[in-house]
Write an enzyme that holds these catalytic residues in place. Structure first.
Site, short mmCIF file in Angstrom:
data_model
loop_
_atom_site.label_atom_id
_atom_site.label_comp_id
_atom_site.label_asym_id
_atom_site.label_seq_id
_atom_site.Cartn_x
_atom_site.Cartn_y
_atom_site.Cartn_z
N GLU A 1 75.49 13.08 53.34
CA GLU A 1 74.81 11.78 53.18
C GLU A 1 73.92 11.47 54.39
OE1 GLU A 1 76.08 7.06 52.51
OE2 GLU A 1 77.56 8.51 53.23
N LYS B 1 72.37 5.18 45.93
CA LYS B 1 73.78 4.82 46.08
C LYS B 1 74.04 3.43 45.50
CE LYS B 1 77.31 4.67 49.77
NZ LYS B 1 77.48 4.81 51.24
N CYS C 1 79.54 9.06 48.94
CA CYS C 1 80.51 8.50 49.87
C CYS C 1 81.39 7.41 49.25
CB CYS C 1 79.78 8.01 51.13
SG CYS C 1 80.82 7.91 52.61
#
Length: 265
Positions: free
Chosen positions: A42, A112, A146
């Site tokens: 990431e 995200k 994540c």
């Protein structure tokens, strides 16, 4: 499908160094392993994440990523799950993942959707609105970033779209390493999929990142696992296991979705 995962130690707020280093590691992975897919973690272009001068450090619409990493996918004829980058687009900053196929074409992007509020990610980045599925070499894949892995509903939604491999790209801290390993394993087991989770390592600001990147099979077995430092790990996964497992434990057939629609008041 042979996957090489780059567990990268990056420099916070130094995109020039990070791009150069990522390209070196991609070339190394190709030379040593000849994988079908290479993965990055990431926000590897900036680290997670510089709060000062962030916009100036960001990529813009993934243009640098396409030019420098997408071109390597075409040169080496390898699929690259290029982690995510801090990225300016559409009037805001997004944590955006890019996937390139063997021709260097962008196969998918993903912003995200769950931003990590304890580190105030949601104060600096905008939330994505869409799920991410794509095909690599005729294999159905999905991707999350994540904190997303804590939301089982998100991964189940991808599984219901038929993915066989889930790529997780992260900057997961060492202080919660147990959560990292447990959550990734649970998502693989409950959705009967292979899971490739690529984390960063090293220290950025006051945070030490866990490493411990891994490939996990649909039984929850760890096929390959990294340590805590920078390294490249590679494993070949047998996608034929998925149907065998689904034929033995009927998770998707036995679901009761009519019971799952309740919401918190």
């Amino acid at each position: 499908m042979k996957i090489s995962m780059i567990q990268m130690d990056m420099k916070l707020g130094n995109p020039d160094y990070n791009f150069a280093h990522a390209k070196e590691l991609i070339a190394q992975a190709v030379k040593e392993n000849r994988p079908d897919v290479i993965t990055l973690p990431e926000t590897w272009n900036t680290g997670f994440f510089p709060k000062t001068n962030l916009e100036a450090l960001c990529d813009h619409h993934g243009m640098r990523l396409q030019e420098e990493i997408g071109s390597l996918a075409a040169e080496f004829k390898v699929n690259i799950v290029a982690g995510s980058v801090a990225n300016v687009k559409d009037g805001g900053i997004y944590n955006t993942a890019y996937i390139f196929d063997r021709h260097g074409k962008c196969a998918a992007t993903y912003d995200k959707t769950h931003l990590f509020s304890p580190m105030k990610e949601d104060d600096y980045f905008k939330k994505g609105r869409d799920l991410c599925t794509f095909m690599l070499d005729s294999v159905s894949c999905g991707l999350v970033i994540c904190y997303d892995i804590r939301f089982c509903e998100l991964v189940r939604a991808l599984a219901l779209q038929g993915i066989e491999v889930l790529f997780v790209v992260a900057q997961w801290p060492g202080v919660r390493a147990f959560h990292w390993e447990t959550l990734n394993t649970a998502r693989a087991i409950e959705n009967q999929i292979f899971l490739s989770c690529t984390n960063s390592c090293g220290i950025a600001g006051e945070t030490t990142y866990a490493g411990l990147s891994a490939i996990i099979d649909p039984w929850g077995n760890t096929v390959k696992k990294a340590g805590e430092g920078e390294e490249i790990i590679t494993a070949d996964i047998d996608l034929g296991q998925i149907q065998t497992i689904r034929d033995s434990i009927h998770v998707f057939r036995d679901r009761r979705p009519e019971l799952y629609s309740g919401t918190l008041s």
